[in-house]
Design a protein around this motif. Structure first.
Motif, PDB file in Angstrom:
ATOM      1  N   LYS A  34       0.800  -1.231   0.000  1.00 44.68           N
ATOM      2  CA  LYS A  34       0.000   0.000   0.000  1.00 44.68           C
ATOM      3  C   LYS A  34       0.831   1.280   0.000  1.00 44.68           C
ATOM      4  CE  LYS A  34      -0.848   0.242   4.977  1.00 44.68           C
ATOM      5  NZ  LYS A  34      -1.825  -0.070   6.043  1.00 44.68           N
ATOM      6  N   THR A  51     -15.367   4.450 -18.221  1.00 42.78           N
ATOM      7  CA  THR A  51     -15.333   4.551 -16.771  1.00 42.78           C
ATOM      8  C   THR A  51     -14.652   3.362 -16.123  1.00 42.78           C
ATOM      9  OG1 THR A  51     -17.417   5.706 -16.946  1.00 42.78           O
ATOM     10  CG2 THR A  51     -16.745   5.026 -14.757  1.00 42.78           C
ATOM     11  N   ARG A  52     -14.949   2.154 -16.646  1.00 39.44           N
ATOM     12  CA  ARG A  52     -14.404   0.967 -16.000  1.00 39.44           C
ATOM     13  C   ARG A  52     -12.877   0.926 -16.055  1.00 39.44           C
ATOM     14  NH1 ARG A  52     -18.402  -0.305 -16.771  1.00 39.44           N
ATOM     15  NH2 ARG A  52     -19.813  -1.621 -15.597  1.00 39.44           N
ATOM     16  N   LEU A  55     -11.398   3.762 -13.955  1.00 39.99           N
ATOM     17  CA  LEU A  55     -11.471   3.515 -12.510  1.00 39.99           C
ATOM     18  C   LEU A  55     -10.540   2.397 -12.100  1.00 39.99           C
ATOM     19  CD1 LEU A  55     -15.218   3.731 -11.468  1.00 39.99           C
ATOM     20  CD2 LEU A  55     -13.329   5.229 -10.822  1.00 39.99           C
ATOM     21  N   SER A  56     -10.399   1.401 -12.981  1.00 37.91           N
ATOM     22  CA  SER A  56      -9.560   0.260 -12.652  1.00 37.91           C
ATOM     23  C   SER A  56      -8.104   0.714 -12.473  1.00 37.91           C
ATOM     24  CB  SER A  56      -9.657  -0.780 -13.760  1.00 37.91           C
ATOM     25  OG  SER A  56      -8.981  -1.957 -13.407  1.00 37.91           O
ATOM     26  N   THR A  59      -7.888   3.123  -9.276  1.00 44.49           N
ATOM     27  CA  THR A  59      -7.936   2.391  -8.017  1.00 44.49           C
ATOM     28  C   THR A  59      -6.640   1.629  -7.807  1.00 44.49           C
ATOM     29  OG1 THR A  59     -10.288   2.109  -8.456  1.00 44.49           O
ATOM     30  CG2 THR A  59      -9.358   0.862  -6.633  1.00 44.49           C
ATOM     31  N   TYR A  62      -4.078   4.047  -6.589  1.00 51.84           N
ATOM     32  CA  TYR A  62      -4.376   4.484  -5.220  1.00 51.84           C
ATOM     33  C   TYR A  62      -4.009   3.396  -4.211  1.00 51.84           C
ATOM     34  CZ  TYR A  62      -7.079   8.439  -7.108  1.00 51.84           C
ATOM     35  OH  TYR A  62      -7.488   9.586  -7.754  1.00 51.84           O
ATOM     36  N   LYS A  63      -4.326   2.151  -4.535  1.00 53.15           N
ATOM     37  CA  LYS A  63      -4.062   1.066  -3.590  1.00 53.15           C
ATOM     38  C   LYS A  63      -2.560   0.821  -3.418  1.00 53.15           C
ATOM     39  CE  LYS A  63      -8.383  -1.543  -3.951  1.00 53.15           C
ATOM     40  NZ  LYS A  63      -8.719  -1.750  -2.516  1.00 53.15           N
ATOM     41  N   SER A  67      -0.589   8.636  -6.743  1.00 55.89           N
ATOM     42  CA  SER A  67      -1.598   9.632  -7.092  1.00 55.89           C
ATOM     43  C   SER A  67      -1.910   9.555  -8.579  1.00 55.89           C
ATOM     44  CB  SER A  67      -1.092  11.034  -6.757  1.00 55.89           C
ATOM     45  OG  SER A  67      -0.753  11.134  -5.392  1.00 55.89           O
ATOM     46  N   VAL A  68      -3.025  10.178  -8.967  1.00 51.01           N
ATOM     47  CA  VAL A  68      -3.474  10.143 -10.357  1.00 51.01           C
ATOM     48  C   VAL A  68      -3.875  11.541 -10.818  1.00 51.01           C
ATOM     49  CG1 VAL A  68      -5.122   9.143 -11.992  1.00 51.01           C
ATOM     50  CG2 VAL A  68      -4.355   7.800 -10.020  1.00 51.01           C
ATOM     51  N   ARG A 287     -12.457  -7.389 -10.916  1.00 54.99           N
ATOM     52  CA  ARG A 287     -11.600  -7.234  -9.739  1.00 54.99           C
ATOM     53  C   ARG A 287     -10.176  -7.724 -10.055  1.00 54.99           C
ATOM     54  NH1 ARG A 287     -14.620  -9.598  -6.526  1.00 54.99           N
ATOM     55  NH2 ARG A 287     -13.598 -11.515  -5.950  1.00 54.99           N
ATOM     56  N   MET A 290      -8.208  -5.197 -11.905  1.00 57.32           N
ATOM     57  CA  MET A 290      -7.636  -4.122 -11.095  1.00 57.32           C
ATOM     58  C   MET A 290      -6.333  -4.596 -10.445  1.00 57.32           C
ATOM     59  SD  MET A 290      -7.681  -2.901  -7.653  1.00 57.32           S
ATOM     60  CE  MET A 290      -9.192  -3.554  -6.901  1.00 57.32           C
TER      61      MET A 290
ATOM     62  N   SER B  67      -8.119   7.171  -0.195  1.00 61.78           N
ATOM     63  CA  SER B  67      -8.332   7.666  -1.549  1.00 61.78           C
ATOM     64  C   SER B  67      -9.812   7.634  -1.894  1.00 61.78           C
ATOM     65  CB  SER B  67      -7.566   6.802  -2.555  1.00 61.78           C
ATOM     66  OG  SER B  67      -6.197   6.769  -2.230  1.00 61.78           O
ATOM     67  N   SER B  78     -20.011   7.065 -17.784  1.00 63.17           N
ATOM     68  CA  SER B  78     -20.759   6.079 -18.563  1.00 63.17           C
ATOM     69  C   SER B  78     -21.316   5.007 -17.632  1.00 63.17           C
ATOM     70  CB  SER B  78     -19.849   5.439 -19.615  1.00 63.17           C
ATOM     71  OG  SER B  78     -18.744   4.812 -18.995  1.00 63.17           O
ATOM     72  N   MET B  91     -19.718  -3.634  -9.298  1.00 65.77           N
ATOM     73  CA  MET B  91     -18.386  -3.278  -9.791  1.00 65.77           C
ATOM     74  C   MET B  91     -17.653  -2.368  -8.800  1.00 65.77           C
ATOM     75  SD  MET B  91     -17.154  -0.964 -12.962  1.00 65.77           S
ATOM     76  CE  MET B  91     -17.781   0.441 -12.044  1.00 65.77           C
ATOM     77  N   ASN B  94     -16.276  -3.925  -5.926  1.00 69.74           N
ATOM     78  CA  ASN B  94     -15.079  -4.703  -6.263  1.00 69.74           C
ATOM     79  C   ASN B  94     -13.826  -3.881  -6.038  1.00 69.74           C
ATOM     80  OD1 ASN B  94     -15.607  -7.303  -7.104  1.00 69.74           O
ATOM     81  ND2 ASN B  94     -16.176  -6.679  -9.176  1.00 69.74           N
ATOM     82  N   TYR B  95     -13.980  -2.566  -6.247  1.00 72.37           N
ATOM     83  CA  TYR B  95     -12.829  -1.672  -6.219  1.00 72.37           C
ATOM     84  C   TYR B  95     -12.664  -1.001  -4.856  1.00 72.37           C
ATOM     85  CZ  TYR B  95     -12.774  -1.794 -11.388  1.00 72.37           C
ATOM     86  OH  TYR B  95     -12.694  -2.164 -12.705  1.00 72.37           O
TER      87      TYR B  95
END
Lengths: 351, 351, 351
Positions: A34, A51-52, A55-56, A59, A62-63, A67-68, A287, A290, B67, B78, B91, B94-95
């Motif tokens: 982490k 979006t998927r 976000l993937s 995330t 972040y994990k 930073s993004v 999952r 990600m 975060s 979307s 979803m 999941n994240y």
């Protein structure tokens, strides 16, 4: 590992194996990872919404403690508007340690890699390539089979269009004893270049139209969406779609070990009554996607920032109207030869 | 504590007490908490814009070292468009480790909790519930009174509409010796179901139309906005509004210990000349709201991720046109009985 | 250091020197600084889009371990819409430890500083001021000259409009032995107030129209964009623009130590064939801008949060139609005198 990830073929089996082991360890001990990217910045450049995938990657970073920055669609950013891809990439690689790019122009990620001071990951360049989706797919299969070999893989829906499917087919062909079952209406069979690829690799496959008749023989069933637009008429579409919708009914004869996959988002090609079936893996697949991206980010960041490679101008210009070289005029012509034929290095179309 | 926070009634007085003590400690020693959520991800799903609530949760998570992913309005995502609420929630869970949802459909947060693998916090579901606003309000009152009891609480403005006020009334009724002064034009008095609730709880309250005549007796004055739309005519509106605008003039006879509150944003229902009055707490109220959300996030994250509870389909379908079950057809009917009457478990409307 | 950074003149040479040294150290040892802002929150309030400045501040804060909240254009935020600047600032300074504001109203940053509980940085207030761009420019020059003195500084393009150029001219005038070469079409010469400033400071400068005739004498060449809108006719514009486009051809006689700068984004005022010239610093300039902002953020955060200073109402009202005081009616009139003339403290226009 390769400096940039533009095409899934940039990753060797050995490298995939290392990514997979790292991914599995992250899933087991997330706390151990982490803080590994503290102080690192990922530039997430989405020239079209997704979006998927967006976000993937976010995330994942972040994990890892990173930073993004970036944008999620061109409208939201004056960078994406007006400015050349080159200037945006040079600026972003001034700020970030790693660039993820999604762009509707075919070859955009390759073009970006010419000017980026940091590694570039292709998150989709038009209808061309989307390597991290394939990475997520293979990770899911391996996670649930203990090894990608000796599998009957059914791929159902629109097999003509959709880079996700074509990339998966090419990638799986590299593993031992894979047998493909291509399940689609005649209108949407795999394109010739994929058939050519399979034949020249002596890859076993059959093409059928019935999902129900095939499902019992499968170890993996990869569902994709059939889009209205693909058919000449509404009636044509209506005639087909139901045959390619997966319901719990159609799963009655399926193996108990079947893996049901889908790249998401789904519309209605998998009915909700399948969601509670333990064989339904499409949400888990997201999952895993990600976690494998966490492994990818860590691995790519080990590539120390380096000035982009020198490119030698020359070769013929591309003729593909969707190729990035058509829009970004300052780009050098880049080509490669295979079997005496010449291809564009950006979009891989024959010239 | 409850796995999800859908309705303020999910929180017992004992639990509020624990949240409050944690909040007070965070305000005293923020550095002690700045790393407690490192590696944790909050999904902030705003299906309609609400900058304040959105920023309050974001900042809370950031100050804990965590975060935030998500979207701030449907247009920007979307995910929010097209996809079912269920698929988005599955979803996202999941994240993320925790989901905060704001959605115009009544009962959306409850529906989300059926499919989320992680705790869900309701940040507003249409006109139905908004428990964390009530949490902020009670925190502010307690912070400045040293205990929520024996208070004359004036609530002024539009008392007919607005879940904030109704939720606050219900919550305060649970504390000892609270006397309500409902100050509003006749057109905007408290609705019957609140009056029914108050009467059946033997709660003391009076309804009046004059703010000036009442202010001197109050310990708390909670101002709300009167919206043009609520009146038949512009003239009707103009006739009323000035009577319900708080000015420093109207505060001349007020107690020196009066707490002046407002959920924000204000338009002109509190004139700027009140801002410098030490009794004006509406900006501090927003700050307390952020700190109590920090306490809430920490507490909810202790609830280990768990598969959502099994839901038994059955019961009657809801008839409320704004209920989430009207839009998301796959949702099971969920009902509960009270005093022989049947209510929808999503939107709490009688069936 | 000054509590807020509204105007570049708020920074003394000694303070710039300290910022520069800190910036240089951060560039050398970034890991040493990656946790110094953990738990701190920056509010990035962009009332008009400016991706570069926005990203530069965001990245700077992230690389220090801090977090960022805010909005990137008014449309995306209900805060920016409807609500008064005062209420937004008070709320944001409830959440954040530092505010960065970009706003089309002249004097908006000064106005914000009246109500903020935390330091305010001006990231551009209409055509008025943009101090951190000047900070980036001076950092770049010093980084590549080892000291800002005895330089021939050419500034080319639109010198009439554009706060970037005017702010840079004023700032450089404070350093020893600077000689300006103002290169522009007659229509776009420096405005009278700048000429007045230069003359009263006995600053050496010449005005010419030919870039080619001048470039060989320069140590610094600062390019800016000439906008179509500035000319009466398309033909007027076309007649001029090519003369003010920098090409590698025009650089043939330039010094090998020349610094080529540009605030970015460029359109075509610098042709891409210049990008590979080692003297082309405009992309590096953006990187230095991010590092000097890291130094600025660290320094400003040392200013403990303090209630905003008391402001004494009084003085004459401003008459500048673009001044923030024209839009935010609750603002007190604030003025200052110089040489017997009275100026508005928000927008610095004479009253």
């Amino acid at each position: 590992m390769t400096r940039n990830l533009i095409d899934f073929v940039d990753i060797t089996h050995k490298e995939f194996d290392e990514l997979y082991r790292l991914c599995a360890d992250i899933m087991k001990k997330p706390d151990k990872y982490k803080n590994v990217c503290v102080g690192k910045v990922l530039a997430n450049l989405f020239y079209e919404p997704s979006t998927r995938t967006n976000l993937s990657f976010r995330t994942a970073m972040y994990k890892l403690g990173g930073s993004v920055i970036g944008f999620s669609d061109p409208g939201s950013s004056s960078v994406a508007k007006g400015e050349s891809l080159k200037d945006t990439i040079v600026m972003m690689s001034n700020y970030a340690d790693l660039i993820v790019i999604r762009n509707p122009m075919e070859g955009a990620a390759r073009a970006a890699s010419l000017y980026s001071r940091v590694p570039v990951i292709n998150a989709g360049d038009g209808g061309h390539l989307h390597p991290t989706q394939t990475l997520a797919d293979l990770t899911t299969i391996r996670m649930h089979t203990g090894g990608i070999k000796n599998l009957n893989v059914g791929i159902c829906g629109d097999l003509m269009n959709g880079r996700t499917v074509h990339s998966l087919i090419k990638a799986l062909s590299g593993f031992p004893d894979i047998r493909f079952y291509f399940i689609s209406p005649r209108e949407l069979k795999i394109p010739d270049y994929i058939r050519y690829f399979l034949d020249s690799n002596k890859q076993k496959y059959i093409e059928i139209t019935s999902l129900e008749a095939t499902v019992s023989s499968l170890d993996v069933l990869y569902m994709t969406r059939i889009q209205r637009e693909r058919f000449d008429s509404e009636s044509e579409y209506e005639r087909h779609r139901h045959a390619y919708i997966l319901t719990s009914g159609k799963l009655s004869d399926a193996k108990s070990s079947l893996l049901i996959m889908h790249p998401l988002p789904r519309v209605d090609e998998i009915s909700v009554d399948v969601d509670n079936d333990p064989r339904a893996l499409y949400f888990a697949q997201a999952r895993y996607g990600m976690y494998i991206r966490m492994a990818l980010i860590m691995t790519m960041l080990k590539n120390a920032p380096a000035e982009p490679r020198e490119t030698e101008v020359g070769g013929a210009a591309c003729v593909n109207p969707r190729c990035v070289s058509m829009f970004e005029k300052y780009l050098p012509n880049l080509t490669y030869e295979r079997e005496g034929r010449v291809f564009c290095e950006y979009c891989d179309k024959e010239i």
